[in-house]
Design a protein around this motif. Structure first.
Motif, PDB file in Angstrom:
ATOM      1  N   ALA A  46       6.153  -8.011   1.066  1.00 31.25           N
ATOM      2  CA  ALA A  46       5.735  -7.412   2.340  1.00 31.25           C
ATOM      3  C   ALA A  46       4.673  -8.263   3.028  1.00 31.25           C
ATOM      4  O   ALA A  46       4.712  -8.455   4.244  1.00 31.25           O
ATOM      5  N   SER A  50       5.475  -9.864   6.628  1.00 32.93           N
ATOM      6  CA  SER A  50       4.921  -8.968   7.642  1.00 32.93           C
ATOM      7  C   SER A  50       4.626  -9.696   8.952  1.00 32.93           C
ATOM      8  O   SER A  50       3.858 -10.660   8.975  1.00 32.93           O
ATOM      9  N   LYS A 159      -5.726  -5.940   7.703  1.00 30.73           N
ATOM     10  CA  LYS A 159      -4.310  -5.721   7.978  1.00 30.73           C
ATOM     11  C   LYS A 159      -3.494  -5.802   6.691  1.00 30.73           C
ATOM     12  O   LYS A 159      -2.567  -5.007   6.479  1.00 30.73           O
ATOM     13  N   GLU A 160      -3.832  -6.735   5.825  1.00 28.35           N
ATOM     14  CA  GLU A 160      -3.134  -6.841   4.537  1.00 28.35           C
ATOM     15  C   GLU A 160      -3.335  -5.577   3.700  1.00 28.35           C
ATOM     16  O   GLU A 160      -2.401  -5.096   3.053  1.00 28.35           O
ATOM     17  N   ILE A 163      -1.062  -2.828   4.929  1.00 28.68           N
ATOM     18  CA  ILE A 163       0.319  -3.048   4.517  1.00 28.68           C
ATOM     19  C   ILE A 163       0.507  -2.684   3.045  1.00 28.68           C
ATOM     20  O   ILE A 163       1.511  -2.078   2.660  1.00 28.68           O
ATOM     21  N   ASN A 166       0.753   1.011   2.798  1.00 36.06           N
ATOM     22  CA  ASN A 166       2.041   1.480   3.303  1.00 36.06           C
ATOM     23  C   ASN A 166       3.158   1.257   2.284  1.00 36.06           C
ATOM     24  O   ASN A 166       4.013   2.128   2.066  1.00 36.06           O
ATOM     25  N   THR A 245      10.193  -3.351   5.556  1.00 33.64           N
ATOM     26  CA  THR A 245       8.813  -3.794   5.370  1.00 33.64           C
ATOM     27  C   THR A 245       8.739  -5.079   4.562  1.00 33.64           C
ATOM     28  O   THR A 245       7.919  -5.963   4.855  1.00 33.64           O
TER      29      THR A 245
END
Length: 470
Positions: A46, A50, A159-160, A163, A166, A245
């Motif tokens: 991912a 991404s 941001k990582e 992810i 998620n 994803t």
């Protein structure tokens, strides 16, 4: 015993192709079997695929470009202008002396010797300016750009982390959806078993069962089918979201490495320790710290703009027109024929009626605004950590309680079936046991899922992903 050569040859003729096709079949089967992926592999894929991470990487590149520009402001800058065009051909002018005036100074007139033809001319101007002292205009902006790079790197880490969270939620959702389908099959088996018992008693005319019991079973089956559809839909949606994803090829399939969510409990630390860890590790706070430093540097740069700048400059100009004669007198300037250059010291100071002061006030306001944002984050991050911590405790307590209840209700089903078979129990007892088992099993799976999601969110809220902790 010795095998005849003819039979040995026949054996090899038959066995060799058979072994070849068996090996080929196993290879094809292995090639076609779906890949098995674990949570760490899913997270790695991912992060590699991404578009959000790639977007954040470009933000870092843009910030690094701003830093490169700010650093380059320390060095000399060169401007070159080259022009060319038509110019009237001409000889040097002549001076006509009026003898009637005595031939003294200013006693004549200059006569043009322009020609009727049109020629060309070319001109090259350049200037090199090297800043010497700017009261911090350059250095403060360089500092702001450097802090901006670090802030964008922290934003990328944030941001990582989003992810990773998620992927964990989708991973857990996909597993628990599969467990839900298995639980529905289990409950369906109990309903079929109860139907067979009731139909057998109705067939022999027993007073312990009637058609009404079958109608109640039909209602149970409808609920089970609805739960099956929901679980299957949830599994498909989680699979589709997870597949997109991680950027998995659309024409390929994969399986997860686990069929059930683990029931072991993580030994939690103290809540206050987690809060302190969050305040140390969260990339948002680091991003705000770097952003504040950048805003402060920009405020100082805006103040520096109110002061003069000192520089060293080198200038030069070259022009030539083949059809025009050159006048070798430095007192007279000729735009079409000349060559000169020089070095000079200079200063520049811009004055306005409030524009500069307005920029300073705006920079100060942006700095104060970011200070408030940092205070808000420092107030709310502990609350976020505390909520996730309590959610873990609550979900753990719930799934442990519902697990015991599900096991007890399963035993209740077995006991109710046995009592019904020997005639001391009723169909109502079986229905209640099956209904309670289905509810407890559903609540158990939901609580187990909530527990793992709460753990993932707690890990995210304290910034564990910044240190590479899975």
């Amino acid at each position: 015993m010795k095998v005849p050569p003819r039979k040995m040859k026949k054996f090899w003729i038959v066995s060799v192709p058979l072994v070849f096709f068996m090996i080929l079949g196993s290879i094809l089967q292995a090639a076609e079997s779906p890949e098995v992926l674990g949570l760490e592999k899913l997270i790695q894929m991912a992060l590699e695929k991404s578009p959000e991470v790639k977007e954040a990487e470009q933000d870092v590149v843009a910030a690094q470009s701003d830093l490169a520009q700010a650093k380059a402001g320390r060095w000399a800058q060169l401007d070159i202008t080259a022009v060319g065009g038509p110019a009237e051909d001409a000889d040097l002018p002549t001076v006509l002396v009026d003898k009637s005036l005595g031939g003294g100074l200013f006693s004549g007139q200059i006569q043009n010797n322009d020609k009727d033809s049109i020629g060309i001319f070319g001109r090259l101007d350049f200037n090199i300016v090297q800043p010497l002292y700017t009261f911090g205009k350059i250095s403060h902006r360089q500092d702001a750009a450097a802090y901006g790079v670090e802030a964008q790197k922290s934003a990328k880490v944030k941001k990582e982390g989003d992810i990773i969270l998620n992927v964990k939620e989708l991973y857990f959702a996909m597993i628990v959806a599969g467990q839900g389908k298995d639980a529905a099959k289990d409950a369906d088996g109990f309903v079929r078993d109860a139907r067979q018992r009731i139909e057998r008693l109705i067939a022999v005319g027993s007073a312990n069962a009637d058609e009404t019991d079958l109608y109640r079973l039909d209602a149970f089956e409808a609920d089970i089918q609805r739960f099956k559809v929901q679980a299957d839909s949830g599994a498909k949606m989680a699979y589709m979201a997870l597949k997109r994803t991680i950027g998995y090829p659309p024409d390929k399939e994969f399986n997860l490495d686990a069929k059930e969510l683990p029931k072991d409990t993580r030994a939690l630390g103290d809540q206050e320790d987690y809060i302190r860890e969050a305040l140390e590790k969260r990339p948002e706070l680091d991003q705000l710290e770097k952003g504040l430093a950048a805003r402060k540097a920009m405020l100082d740069a805006a103040k520096a703009d109110l002061y003069p700048s000192f520089f060293l400059a080198a200038v030069g100009s070259f022009a030539g027109a083949p059809g025009r004669e050159r006048m070798p007198i430095s007192y007279f300037s000729d735009e079409f024929n000349h060559a000169y250059g020089g070095v000079m010291l200079g200063s520049q100071w811009h004055f306005d009626l409030g524009i500069g002061q307005g920029k300073v006030r705006k920079a100060a306001a942006e700095y104060q605004k970011l200070l408030c944002t940092k205070d808000f984050a420092e107030q709310n991050i502990p609350l976020e950590v505390a909520k996730n911590y309590q959610d873990v405790l609550e979900a753990r307590s719930s799934y442990e309680a519902y697990e015991k209840a599900a096991k007890a209700s399963r035993k209740w089903i077995v006991s109710a079936f046995s009592n019904f078979d020997i005639g001391v129990g009723t169909a109502k007892d079986m229905f209640e046991a099956i209904e309670r088992y289905g509810k407890n099993q559903g609540d158990y799976l939901r609580s187990l899922y909530d527990y793992h999601v709460a753990l993932a969110r707690l890990s995210h809220s304290i910034g564990e992903y910044t240190s590479g902790t899975p």
